[in-house]
Design a protein around this motif. Structure first.
Motif, PDB file in Angstrom:
ATOM      1  N   TRP A   9       1.020  -1.202  -0.060  1.00 37.28           N
ATOM      2  CA  TRP A   9      -0.008  -0.174  -0.137  1.00 37.28           C
ATOM      3  C   TRP A   9       0.877   1.218  -0.022  1.00 37.28           C
ATOM      4  CZ3 TRP A   9      -5.008  -0.851  -0.981  1.00 37.28           C
ATOM      5  CH2 TRP A   9      -5.476  -1.849  -0.882  1.00 37.28           C
ATOM      6  N   GLU A  13      -2.292   4.368  -3.556  1.00 34.18           N
ATOM      7  CA  GLU A  13      -2.978   3.089  -3.579  1.00 34.18           C
ATOM      8  C   GLU A  13      -4.092   3.048  -2.312  1.00 34.18           C
ATOM      9  OE1 GLU A  13       0.270   2.455  -5.912  1.00 34.18           O
ATOM     10  OE2 GLU A  13       0.252   3.146  -3.930  1.00 34.18           O
ATOM     11  N   GLN A  14      -3.731   3.638  -1.127  1.00 35.33           N
ATOM     12  CA  GLN A  14      -4.427   3.761  -0.038  1.00 35.33           C
ATOM     13  C   GLN A  14      -5.890   4.700  -0.413  1.00 35.33           C
ATOM     14  OE1 GLN A  14      -2.801   4.241   3.853  1.00 35.33           O
ATOM     15  NE2 GLN A  14      -0.802   3.198   3.092  1.00 35.33           N
ATOM     16  N   THR A 349      -5.324  -1.561   5.460  1.00 35.36           N
ATOM     17  CA  THR A 349      -4.288  -0.927   4.954  1.00 35.36           C
ATOM     18  C   THR A 349      -3.088  -0.833   5.849  1.00 35.36           C
ATOM     19  OG1 THR A 349      -5.015   1.135   4.777  1.00 35.36           O
ATOM     20  CG2 THR A 349      -5.223   0.157   2.964  1.00 35.36           C
TER      21      THR A 349
END
Length: 372
Positions: A9, A13-14, A349
């Motif tokens: 992550w 992406e998070q 995450t």
């Protein structure tokens, strides 16, 4: 049941994942709320009440605009159960269907009690949200399936003849387990569906829907997500009714301008596979999110369930910013949905920073206790 190693992550992406989580949960709730006022009405009755074009905007249900039904309530408890499963994994206990069942039993308590019991700290924060104690016409299969503490399983399901869409309509959160392999996502959804809707096609439809959401949450296009799901289904015994329903949805896309009659045809006898197929069709042919959601509730079938299923797909596909803001403003429970969505995204995450061998956040464990 195990999970594969999760993705790496980065910050971008998070952020994308959080937007898709929010989009999925808010989209499912908005679709549910849009369909609630016309749930159980046939198309003629909808048109008599809302004009020749059918329902085009939020309308009052349960005394207010933007009210959600048991579909949204149970979807939120699905999320709660998934977070609790991750937290309990630290103890060596790892059986997500059991954690989901406990979460669904907490929902069942909201349908019996007047309000939350502040003394039960082990229930966590979601079960203390008073607005969730409203009873919104839950299907009989839900109340029977969760009427005692015995957990249904695929080998010994609750309500083995029940084919309705309610289990599928709470299954979008399973698709947000993006670090899992699709086969595991499908199996978890199937096992959790068997807790209330034991007919194999209802369980497989829930699994198929979760896998479609899973592909969307990982960045796939909807048509590719459906094709991947069909390939996965082909290996499962008894898949034919579900696969055929999805194939019919794909075929209907090529049949010209979408109509309520075509959605009604896909919904069929209001089975789980029919509702999932109709949702796929509405999400594919909608000119935008608003149009797709309107299509999903104007038909002879279960409008709230089909709206919730469609909204979950569109939210996972496009993220929260694609949802109609005027509908979100009036959505019942929006602060709770957003809070839970962000908690889920943070757990998936950054879970090791919240609990684990290196230390735990007392506040997080108060929100998601390791107990029942």
């Amino acid at each position: 049941m195990g999970a594969t190693a999760g993705p790496v992550w980065g910050r971008r992406e998070q952020q994308d994942f959080r937007s898709r989580v929010r989009g999925t949960l808010l989209g499912a709730a908005v679709g549910d709320a849009l369909g609630a006022p016309v749930d159980g009405l046939d198309l003629d009755a909808i048109r008599r009440a809302h004009g020749a074009g059918g329902l085009a905007d939020l309308a009052p249900a349960y005394g207010r605009r933007g009210a959600v039904t048991h579909h949204t309530q149970l979807t939120l408890f699905s999320v709660d159960g998934l977070i609790r499963a991750q937290v309990r994994r630290d103890t060596g206990a790892w059986h997500p269907p059991t954690d989901l069942h406990r979460a669904y039993l907490r929902w069942a308590t909201t349908q019996r009690d007047w309000g939350p019991d502040e003394r039960r700290e082990e229930d966590g924060w979601l079960a203390r949200e008073e607005w969730l104690y409203a009873r919104r016409d839950p299907a009989r299969a839900l109340l029977i399936g969760l009427g005692d503490e015995t957990m249904g399983t695929p080998a010994a399901p609750k309500n083995p003849a029940e084919a309705g869409p309610e289990a599928a309509a709470r299954s979008a959160p399973f698709g947000l387990l993006v670090g899992w392999e699709p086969q595991l996502v499908a199996q978890l959804a199937v096992e959790c569906a068997a807790q209330t809707h034991g007919r194999p096609t209802a369980c497989l439809a829930a699994g198929a829907y979760a896998v479609i959401v899973h592909a969307l949450a990982r960045g796939e296009h909807l048509d590719a997500a459906v094709q991947q799901t069909l390939a996965l289904l082909a290996a499962r015994p008894g898949h034919e009714p579900v696969s055929e329903a999805l194939q019919q949805a794909l075929g209907a896309v090529r049949q010209g301008v979408p109509t309520p009659e075509r959605v009604t045809q896909l919904v069929g006898a209001a089975t789980a596979e029919g509702a999932v197929a109709a949702a796929v069709y509405c999400a594919l042919v909608g000119e935008d999110v608003r149009h797709g959601l309107r299509l999903s509730v104007n038909h002879d079938g279960p409008s709230a369930a089909t709206g919730a299923l469609t909204g979950g797909l569109l939210g996972a596909l496009h993220g929260e910013t694609a949802l109609p803001p005027a509908w979100l403003v009036e959505l019942e429970g929006r602060p709770t949905i957003l809070e839970l969505a962000d908690d889920f995204a943070m757990e998936m995450t950054q879970g090791p920073a919240l609990h684990g061998p290196g230390g735990s956040s007392p506040a997080w464990l108060a929100r998601y206790p390791r107990g029942a």
